[in-house]
Design a protein around this motif. Sequence first.
Motif, PDB file in Angstrom:
ATOM      1  N   GLY A  80       0.794  -1.217   0.000  1.00  0.00           N
ATOM      2  CA  GLY A  80       0.000   0.000   0.000  1.00  0.00           C
ATOM      3  C   GLY A  80       0.829   1.271   0.000  1.00  0.00           C
ATOM      4  O   GLY A  80       0.374   2.311   0.459  1.00  0.00           O
ATOM      5  N   ALA A  81       2.072   1.179  -0.519  1.00  0.00           N
ATOM      6  CA  ALA A  81       2.954   2.357  -0.646  1.00  0.00           C
ATOM      7  C   ALA A  81       3.243   3.010   0.693  1.00  0.00           C
ATOM      8  O   ALA A  81       3.468   4.222   0.766  1.00  0.00           O
ATOM      9  N   TRP A  82       3.233   2.231   1.765  1.00  0.00           N
ATOM     10  CA  TRP A  82       3.493   2.697   3.135  1.00  0.00           C
ATOM     11  C   TRP A  82       2.452   3.707   3.626  1.00  0.00           C
ATOM     12  O   TRP A  82       2.626   4.288   4.690  1.00  0.00           O
ATOM     13  N   ARG A 108       2.318   1.307  11.501  1.00  0.00           N
ATOM     14  CA  ARG A 108       2.018   2.712  11.272  1.00  0.00           C
ATOM     15  C   ARG A 108       2.372   3.096   9.829  1.00  0.00           C
ATOM     16  O   ARG A 108       3.410   2.695   9.308  1.00  0.00           O
ATOM     17  N   LEU A 109       1.504   3.875   9.225  1.00  0.00           N
ATOM     18  CA  LEU A 109       1.719   4.343   7.868  1.00  0.00           C
ATOM     19  C   LEU A 109       2.487   5.668   7.893  1.00  0.00           C
ATOM     20  O   LEU A 109       2.701   6.267   8.948  1.00  0.00           O
ATOM     21  N   SER A 110       2.901   6.099   6.694  1.00  0.00           N
ATOM     22  CA  SER A 110       3.754   7.287   6.642  1.00  0.00           C
ATOM     23  C   SER A 110       3.044   8.538   7.142  1.00  0.00           C
ATOM     24  O   SER A 110       3.698   9.483   7.598  1.00  0.00           O
ATOM     25  N   GLN A 111       1.726   8.585   7.059  1.00  0.00           N
ATOM     26  CA  GLN A 111       1.001   9.740   7.593  1.00  0.00           C
ATOM     27  C   GLN A 111       0.947   9.737   9.115  1.00  0.00           C
ATOM     28  O   GLN A 111       0.622  10.754   9.740  1.00  0.00           O
ATOM     29  N   HIS A 112       1.258   8.596   9.711  1.00  0.00           N
ATOM     30  CA  HIS A 112       1.294   8.501  11.170  1.00  0.00           C
ATOM     31  C   HIS A 112       2.694   8.775  11.706  1.00  0.00           C
ATOM     32  O   HIS A 112       2.847   9.394  12.771  1.00  0.00           O
ATOM     33  N   LEU A 210       7.340   8.825   2.972  1.00  0.00           N
ATOM     34  CA  LEU A 210       7.852   7.822   3.906  1.00  0.00           C
ATOM     35  C   LEU A 210       9.064   8.331   4.675  1.00  0.00           C
ATOM     36  O   LEU A 210       9.162   8.137   5.892  1.00  0.00           O
ATOM     37  N   ILE A 211       9.987   8.976   3.978  1.00  0.00           N
ATOM     38  CA  ILE A 211      11.249   9.365   4.622  1.00  0.00           C
ATOM     39  C   ILE A 211      11.245  10.801   5.118  1.00  0.00           C
ATOM     40  O   ILE A 211      12.220  11.256   5.721  1.00  0.00           O
ATOM     41  N   GLY A 212      10.163  11.530   4.862  1.00  0.00           N
ATOM     42  CA  GLY A 212      10.047  12.870   5.409  1.00  0.00           C
ATOM     43  C   GLY A 212      10.547  13.984   4.525  1.00  0.00           C
ATOM     44  O   GLY A 212      10.803  15.091   5.009  1.00  0.00           O
ATOM     45  N   GLY A 213      10.681  13.743   3.224  1.00  0.00           N
ATOM     46  CA  GLY A 213      11.107  14.795   2.306  1.00  0.00           C
ATOM     47  C   GLY A 213      11.793  14.228   1.087  1.00  0.00           C
ATOM     48  O   GLY A 213      11.859  13.012   0.884  1.00  0.00           O
ATOM     49  N   LEU A 214      12.331  15.111   0.257  1.00  0.00           N
ATOM     50  CA  LEU A 214      12.990  14.679  -0.969  1.00  0.00           C
ATOM     51  C   LEU A 214      14.200  13.811  -0.665  1.00  0.00           C
ATOM     52  O   LEU A 214      15.030  14.162   0.189  1.00  0.00           O
TER      53      LEU A 214
END
Length: 309
Positions: A80-82, A108-112, A210-214
């Motif tokens: 689900g693309a994290w 936890r997903l990337s929005q969490h 997922l990693i918080g930025g570019l």
Amino acid sequence: MKALVLAPVLFAFVLGSLAVAEDARPQGQIPHSALLKTEGARELHDVPYVTGGHERQKLDLYLPAKNGSLHPVLAWIHGGAWEAGNKDFCPAKVLLAKNYAVVSIGYRLSQHAIFPAQIEDCKAAIRWLRAHAAEYDIDPNRIGVWGESAGGHLAAMLGTTGKMRDFDVGENLDQSSAVECVIDWYGPSDFAHYGNRPPNMDPKNAYARLIGGLPTEHLDQVKRSSPISYVQADAAPFLIMQGDKDPIVPAQQSEELDAALHKVGVESTLRIVSGAGHGGPAFVSPANIEAMSSFLDHHLLQSQSGAGQ
């Protein structure tokens, strides 16, 4: 080696509902094939593996009927693309008929929370399983993992970081988070070298979230989130399955992970699925089902000395 008796019919029936592109499968939908029951089996849903944790830090347990022996375990990690998907759909449930215990891990997903929260959660779930092995009649030394796409990435992370403790945080730290074997369905492995489509051009794409930025601005996270960064001789055996027409995860990702594992002497089998994209019916061909069944039987049913020791 005893192949999975149900592979030609039941295993294919259950897996067939999985083998579609994950963005085409309604999130949270449980197909009829995943509701198959095995006589005497128990289902325990929404079991927290972190005390007082996030609502996603829970797992589902599918336990075969008690028979006086300890059950090997296969843990499923959804894709689900994290940022999407959930633990409700668990194709591995069919293995209850072969006396496996099956676990479906929520995370936890990337929005969490950004990476490494996702692998920290998966490791916490594996440690929880070992800490509660006696309670559920499971063998703490025979735990394998299977994941698709983002779940394949997390499964590969488990398989390559078993002997290191960098992502082991929280509870049950006296337990190992290593796994005995990995089935990786088209999971990304090296975000620094992503074919001709580096995932670093759009701050809104799934990996950037997922990693918080570019990625170009978070090179430490790029390396830290790439399973290939951790490949060494004590990695778990891998079975990697990848479509050669995958528009999301380039086949090169699986090819390079397979090559890196071989280079350090780790057992790895790469099955390129001809004509397949990001999932699809070809993944559950009779030959691919047999390969998965034999791999799991060899490393979990027959193995008596496990990664958790």
